[in-house]
Design a protein around this motif. Structure first.
Motif, PDB file in Angstrom:
ATOM      1  N   ASP A 153       0.877  -1.170   0.000  1.00 40.19           N
ATOM      2  CA  ASP A 153       0.000   0.000   0.000  1.00 40.19           C
ATOM      3  C   ASP A 153       0.912   1.216   0.000  1.00 40.19           C
ATOM      4  O   ASP A 153       1.672   1.429   0.956  1.00 40.19           O
ATOM      5  N   SER A 154       0.864   1.994  -1.066  1.00 44.27           N
ATOM      6  CA  SER A 154       1.784   3.130  -1.194  1.00 44.27           C
ATOM      7  C   SER A 154       1.635   4.137  -0.063  1.00 44.27           C
ATOM      8  O   SER A 154       2.577   4.863   0.260  1.00 44.27           O
ATOM      9  N   SER A 155       0.455   4.166   0.586  1.00 45.90           N
ATOM     10  CA  SER A 155       0.238   5.131   1.661  1.00 45.90           C
ATOM     11  C   SER A 155       0.836   4.692   2.992  1.00 45.90           C
ATOM     12  O   SER A 155       1.017   5.513   3.898  1.00 45.90           O
ATOM     13  N   THR A 156       1.159   3.398   3.122  1.00 48.72           N
ATOM     14  CA  THR A 156       1.709   2.896   4.391  1.00 48.72           C
ATOM     15  C   THR A 156       3.022   2.130   4.230  1.00 48.72           C
ATOM     16  O   THR A 156       3.600   1.689   5.226  1.00 48.72           O
ATOM     17  N   TYR A 185      11.392  -3.013  -1.207  1.00 52.50           N
ATOM     18  CA  TYR A 185      11.073  -2.826  -2.617  1.00 52.50           C
ATOM     19  C   TYR A 185      12.151  -2.002  -3.313  1.00 52.50           C
ATOM     20  O   TYR A 185      12.559  -2.322  -4.445  1.00 52.50           O
ATOM     21  N   GLN A 186      12.619  -0.954  -2.658  1.00 52.92           N
ATOM     22  CA  GLN A 186      13.647  -0.124  -3.282  1.00 52.92           C
ATOM     23  C   GLN A 186      14.962  -0.878  -3.424  1.00 52.92           C
ATOM     24  O   GLN A 186      15.658  -0.742  -4.441  1.00 52.92           O
ATOM     25  N   HIS A 187      15.322  -1.685  -2.427  1.00 52.45           N
ATOM     26  CA  HIS A 187      16.534  -2.511  -2.545  1.00 52.45           C
ATOM     27  C   HIS A 187      16.428  -3.456  -3.742  1.00 52.45           C
ATOM     28  O   HIS A 187      17.402  -3.645  -4.489  1.00 52.45           O
ATOM     29  N   ALA A 226       2.936  -4.600  -6.411  1.00 55.63           N
ATOM     30  CA  ALA A 226       2.788  -3.286  -5.790  1.00 55.63           C
ATOM     31  C   ALA A 226       1.583  -2.558  -6.355  1.00 55.63           C
ATOM     32  O   ALA A 226       1.301  -1.424  -5.977  1.00 55.63           O
ATOM     33  N   ARG A 227       0.880  -3.208  -7.272  1.00 55.76           N
ATOM     34  CA  ARG A 227      -0.288  -2.655  -7.958  1.00 55.76           C
ATOM     35  C   ARG A 227       0.045  -1.383  -8.730  1.00 55.76           C
ATOM     36  O   ARG A 227      -0.789  -0.520  -8.917  1.00 55.76           O
ATOM     37  N   ASP A 405      -7.450  -8.905  -2.467  1.00 59.10           N
ATOM     38  CA  ASP A 405      -8.095  -8.556  -1.208  1.00 59.10           C
ATOM     39  C   ASP A 405      -7.962  -7.063  -0.928  1.00 59.10           C
ATOM     40  O   ASP A 405      -8.882  -6.440  -0.382  1.00 59.10           O
ATOM     41  N   LYS A 406      -6.841  -6.501  -1.322  1.00 56.60           N
ATOM     42  CA  LYS A 406      -6.631  -5.062  -1.136  1.00 56.60           C
ATOM     43  C   LYS A 406      -7.642  -4.256  -1.932  1.00 56.60           C
ATOM     44  O   LYS A 406      -7.932  -3.096  -1.593  1.00 56.60           O
ATOM     45  N   GLU A 407      -8.193  -4.855  -2.975  1.00 57.66           N
ATOM     46  CA  GLU A 407      -9.173  -4.177  -3.830  1.00 57.66           C
ATOM     47  C   GLU A 407     -10.599  -4.660  -3.544  1.00 57.66           C
ATOM     48  O   GLU A 407     -11.506  -4.441  -4.351  1.00 57.66           O
TER      49      GLU A 407
END
Length: 453
Positions: A153-156, A185-187, A226-227, A405-407
């Motif tokens: 979730d990009s917000s968290t 994710y960045q690594h 990461a959607r 599920d996130k959606e």
């Protein structure tokens, strides 16, 4: 954190060193030449899928049904199937999933730590091996962050905890705390981006090894979960543009060997065996004539789907040359990523083209019917259904469930006993969608935060 954790993380890796090179794992010279490191990357353990040999991640999925599972569960697979809090309370065993991934990461870190000092070989060869190790390490961290971190979730993501990020193969070093999901994710992105220039252009002779297309395909998978569907589609296209891998036509001549390393549709291969009882509801979603059914599934009820446990995903029983499921990336996975990205952006022509290119190789030519629709919701549903049929037990269904599920696209999933009584359930947005940190890890690191359960 106590350094003892690192010993647990890599004990499997160190114990396997003798088996591969017949050398003393610690305190002696393991690898000295560039050729040694190249051979190290041919270790069969690196070619295996998650929790080999069966990719136990599959047993978390909603398409699996074990009618006679005992209560209480006994085996690791049974505990995974019931979404148990822990899979083993024995403190001196390597924990499922966690231990496997970190053992493999240790092998790649061994290459990264020593290849520059290796004798023989050219600088170009050393850079290529280093790039392969970066790719392999990134691939393992993709699983770890999606097993032990919450759904992206990009917000968290900047505060949600994932796993320790370990780049050393030195067991005496202190282990860092849990990185955030965004950091992991960045690594992964950084490692893959750094690897691409030095990776081989072609891995057709051994698709269990790295290539530029392999790195692009892992980036596509990473962004997909990461959607970030736009970037997922972009890197999936780059993977297809840079590989010689092609779709396997199930109407045509099937492989004559079970060697996944040269299977034509593999981009970056990892091997797993399949022996998984499929749910009746899942099997009933296949259309009549779908070639995948009788090539990959064995049915004791004549493919009528009336007997729980009667249809098993077990390619080795029905098509010997397809006995290994590719847990790595493939042409069809990239096409499905492109299709879903296109469907979500309302590019329905591209979405349908990608789906139908897969389907025409999965149905007899005489009965093949392309999917056609001008409705975005219907096209997206067709893409998701095709994904469930093409990649049912490739270790990705659990991650798809988390993503959907996130959606709010996942209903409650149930596990039943042999009489049809509910044993347990996985509700929408359940904390069970994130695995617990193993007790073996926490026993050495009681200050490590545990995931909610």
């Amino acid at each position: 954190m106590k350094r003892c954790l690192y010993s647990i993380l890599v004990c499997l890796a160190l114990s396997s060193c003798d088996q591969y090179l017949d050398i003393t794992p610690k305190g002696s010279t393991l690898l000295t030449t560039t050729k040694d490191y190249d051979q190290w990357l041919n270790d069969p353990k690196l070619a295996q899928g998650v929790a080999a040999p069966y990719c136990d991640l599959n047993f978390l999925g909603d398409n699996v049904d074990i009618p006679n599972v005992p209560v209480p569960a006994v085996t690791t697979v049974q505990l995974i199937y019931l979404w148990a809090q822990q899979y083993s309370l024995v403190l001196n065993v390597s924990p499922e999933f966690w231990g496997d991934h970190y053992a493999t990461i240790n092998k790649y870190n061994t290459v990264l730590a020593g290849i520059d000092q290796a004798t023989g070989g050219t600088n170009s060869q050393k850079r290529s091996l280093k790039a392969e190790a970066l790719l392999g390490r990134a691939f393992e961290y993709f699983y770890l962050v999606n097993e032990y971190g919450r759904e992206y979730d990009s917000s968290t993501a900047n505060t949600d905890l994932a796993v320790p990020y370990i780049t050393s193969n030195d067991v005496s070093q202190q282990v860092p705390g849990r990185s955030t999901i965004a950091e992991i994710y960045q690594h992964i992105i950084d490692d893959l981006t750094a690897a691409i220039p030095d990776l081989p252009a072609d891995n057709s002779s051994n698709r269990l090894r790295g290539s530029k297309a392999a790195a692009y395909s892992v980036l596509a998978r990473l962004y997909f979960y990461a959607r970030d569907y736009a970037d997922a589609g972009k890197y999936a296209k780059l993977a297809l543009e840079n590989t010689k891998a092609v779709m396997m036509d199930m109407n045509g001549t099937l492989p004559t060997t079970a060697m996944l390393s040269i299977q034509q549709d593999v981009i970056y291969g990892r091997m797993a065996l399949g022996y998984i009882p499929a749910t009746l509801d899942f099997m009933r979603t296949f259309e009549a004539g779908d070639l995948r059914v009788k090539l990959l599934y064995y049915s004791s009820d004549g493919y009528t789907y009336v007997t729980r446990g009667g249809t098993n995903y077990v390619p080795a029983f029905v098509t010997a040359s397809l006995q290994y499921t590719n847990i790595g990336t493939s042409v069809q996975e990239m096409k499905l990523i492109i299709a879903e990205a296109a469907a979500r952006s309302n590019d329905l022509a591209t979405a349908l083209q990608q789906v139908n290119e897969i389907r025409k190789d999965r149905f007899p030519a005489a009965s093949y019917q392309p999917v056609e629709s001008a409705d975005q919701a219907a096209v997206l549903e067709a893409v998701l259904r095709e994904r469930s049929h093409e990649l049912p037990f490739a270790g990705l269904r659990w991650f798809d469930m988390r993503r959907l599920d996130k959606e709010n696209r996942m209903g409650t999933v149930y596990r039943y006993d042999a009489q049809g009584n509910v044993l347990t359930e996985l509700a929408p947005h359940s904390p069970h969608y994130t695995l617990q940190i193993p007790v073996q890890v926490l026993s050495f690191n009681p200050d490590m935060p545990q995931n909610p359960y």
